[in-house]
Design a protein around this motif. Structure first.
Motif, PDB file in Angstrom:
ATOM      1  N   PRO A 131      41.721  20.637  26.794  1.00  0.00           N
ATOM      2  CA  PRO A 131      40.598  20.480  27.712  1.00  0.00           C
ATOM      3  C   PRO A 131      39.316  20.062  26.985  1.00  0.00           C
ATOM      4  CG  PRO A 131      41.661  22.600  28.058  1.00  0.00           C
ATOM      5  CD  PRO A 131      42.299  21.946  26.865  1.00  0.00           C
ATOM      6  N   GLU A 132      39.154  20.489  25.737  1.00  0.00           N
ATOM      7  CA  GLU A 132      37.963  20.088  24.979  1.00  0.00           C
ATOM      8  C   GLU A 132      37.963  18.584  24.737  1.00  0.00           C
ATOM      9  OE1 GLU A 132      37.834  22.421  21.410  1.00  0.00           O
ATOM     10  OE2 GLU A 132      37.706  24.293  22.512  1.00  0.00           O
ATOM     11  N   LEU A 133      39.112  18.010  24.448  1.00  0.00           N
ATOM     12  CA  LEU A 133      39.208  16.565  24.238  1.00  0.00           C
ATOM     13  C   LEU A 133      38.891  15.807  25.537  1.00  0.00           C
ATOM     14  CD1 LEU A 133      42.400  16.294  22.014  1.00  0.00           C
ATOM     15  CD2 LEU A 133      40.044  15.872  21.333  1.00  0.00           C
ATOM     16  N   ILE A 134      39.368  16.325  26.637  1.00  0.00           N
ATOM     17  CA  ILE A 134      39.086  15.685  27.924  1.00  0.00           C
ATOM     18  C   ILE A 134      37.586  15.740  28.214  1.00  0.00           C
ATOM     19  CG2 ILE A 134      39.448  15.873  30.428  1.00  0.00           C
ATOM     20  CD1 ILE A 134      42.283  16.876  29.791  1.00  0.00           C
ATOM     21  N   ASN A 135      36.977  16.865  27.972  1.00  0.00           N
ATOM     22  CA  ASN A 135      35.529  17.010  28.178  1.00  0.00           C
ATOM     23  C   ASN A 135      34.754  16.079  27.256  1.00  0.00           C
ATOM     24  OD1 ASN A 135      35.690  18.875  30.227  1.00  0.00           O
ATOM     25  ND2 ASN A 135      35.542  20.664  28.859  1.00  0.00           N
ATOM     26  N   SER A 136      35.165  15.997  26.015  1.00  0.00           N
ATOM     27  CA  SER A 136      34.498  15.109  25.055  1.00  0.00           C
ATOM     28  C   SER A 136      34.621  13.658  25.488  1.00  0.00           C
ATOM     29  CB  SER A 136      35.078  15.279  23.660  1.00  0.00           C
ATOM     30  OG  SER A 136      34.845  16.555  23.163  1.00  0.00           O
ATOM     31  N   ALA A 137      35.808  13.250  25.924  1.00  0.00           N
ATOM     32  CA  ALA A 137      36.020  11.870  26.386  1.00  0.00           C
ATOM     33  C   ALA A 137      35.168  11.584  27.609  1.00  0.00           C
ATOM     34  CB  ALA A 137      37.493  11.643  26.679  1.00  0.00           C
ATOM     35  N   ASN A 138      35.110  12.526  28.526  1.00  0.00           N
ATOM     36  CA  ASN A 138      34.283  12.346  29.733  1.00  0.00           C
ATOM     37  C   ASN A 138      32.803  12.239  29.382  1.00  0.00           C
ATOM     38  OD1 ASN A 138      36.466  12.328  31.441  1.00  0.00           O
ATOM     39  ND2 ASN A 138      36.344  14.518  31.935  1.00  0.00           N
ATOM     40  N   LEU A 139      32.359  13.051  28.431  1.00  0.00           N
ATOM     41  CA  LEU A 139      30.955  12.992  28.004  1.00  0.00           C
ATOM     42  C   LEU A 139      30.642  11.653  27.344  1.00  0.00           C
ATOM     43  CD1 LEU A 139      30.362  16.614  26.591  1.00  0.00           C
ATOM     44  CD2 LEU A 139      29.348  15.578  28.633  1.00  0.00           C
ATOM     45  N   ARG A 173      32.196   8.797  27.927  1.00  0.00           N
ATOM     46  CA  ARG A 173      32.166   7.773  28.982  1.00  0.00           C
ATOM     47  C   ARG A 173      30.862   7.837  29.765  1.00  0.00           C
ATOM     48  NH1 ARG A 173      37.440   9.573  30.865  1.00  0.00           N
ATOM     49  NH2 ARG A 173      38.902   8.721  29.368  1.00  0.00           N
ATOM     50  N   SER A 174      30.462   9.033  30.126  1.00  0.00           N
ATOM     51  CA  SER A 174      29.221   9.156  30.897  1.00  0.00           C
ATOM     52  C   SER A 174      28.014   8.756  30.052  1.00  0.00           C
ATOM     53  CB  SER A 174      29.054  10.559  31.459  1.00  0.00           C
ATOM     54  OG  SER A 174      28.893  11.494  30.418  1.00  0.00           O
ATOM     55  N   ASN A 175      28.068   9.064  28.760  1.00  0.00           N
ATOM     56  CA  ASN A 175      26.982   8.671  27.869  1.00  0.00           C
ATOM     57  C   ASN A 175      26.913   7.145  27.754  1.00  0.00           C
ATOM     58  OD1 ASN A 175      24.862   8.935  26.133  1.00  0.00           O
ATOM     59  ND2 ASN A 175      26.131   9.308  24.316  1.00  0.00           N
ATOM     60  N   GLU A 176      28.067   6.483  27.637  1.00  0.00           N
ATOM     61  CA  GLU A 176      28.100   5.023  27.581  1.00  0.00           C
ATOM     62  C   GLU A 176      27.574   4.430  28.891  1.00  0.00           C
ATOM     63  OE1 GLU A 176      32.063   3.790  26.648  1.00  0.00           O
ATOM     64  OE2 GLU A 176      32.002   4.669  24.633  1.00  0.00           O
ATOM     65  N   TYR A 177      28.007   5.016  29.991  1.00  0.00           N
ATOM     66  CA  TYR A 177      27.563   4.545  31.306  1.00  0.00           C
ATOM     67  C   TYR A 177      26.046   4.684  31.439  1.00  0.00           C
ATOM     68  CZ  TYR A 177      26.785   4.426  36.331  1.00  0.00           C
ATOM     69  OH  TYR A 177      26.297   4.145  37.577  1.00  0.00           O
ATOM     70  N   LEU A 178      25.523   5.854  31.038  1.00  0.00           N
ATOM     71  CA  LEU A 178      24.077   6.080  31.144  1.00  0.00           C
ATOM     72  C   LEU A 178      23.295   5.137  30.242  1.00  0.00           C
ATOM     73  CD1 LEU A 178      23.922   9.980  31.359  1.00  0.00           C
ATOM     74  CD2 LEU A 178      23.503   8.317  33.191  1.00  0.00           C
ATOM     75  N   SER A 179      23.823   4.860  29.065  1.00  0.00           N
ATOM     76  CA  SER A 179      23.114   3.938  28.174  1.00  0.00           C
ATOM     77  C   SER A 179      23.112   2.519  28.750  1.00  0.00           C
ATOM     78  CB  SER A 179      23.717   3.956  26.766  1.00  0.00           C
ATOM     79  OG  SER A 179      25.031   3.457  26.781  1.00  0.00           O
TER      80      SER A 179
END
Length: 89
Positions: free
Chosen positions: A2-10, A12-18
């Motif tokens: 679950p930590e890897l999934i959370n990290s991947a989601n973060l 992706r969202s960080n890339e999207y926000l940038s």
């Protein structure tokens, strides 16, 4: 896991926000150029309006000066001309 999934989601969202932030910056820059162009056009319109106003004032002054300088012409100042009849018979 679950930590890897959370990290991947973060990530992706960080890339999207940038990317969103970059697009917003581009939009703000283009809007700034647009508003500057509008300001320049409005300034030119006001300059043209001012020039036209000055031209109208000058023409009005010229017309009023011409009217005041013209001598008054009376209607019956024409010299009567004598008509000659031809003496052919």
């Amino acid at each position: 896991m679950p930590e890897l999934i959370n990290s991947a989601n973060l990530l992706r969202s960080n890339e999207y926000l940038s990317k969103v932030s970059e697009k917003q910056s581009e939009l703000l820059s283009v809007y700034g150029q647009y508003s500057k162009a509008l300001e320049n056009m409005i300034e030119m319109v006001f300059d043209i309006q001012n020039d036209l106003k000055n031209i109208l004032r000058e023409q009005s002054n010229l017309i009023s000066n011409q009217k005041s300088r013209k001598p008054s012409i009376s209607k019956n100042k024409k010299k009567p001309t004598a008509k000659r009849k031809s003496s052919k018979k």
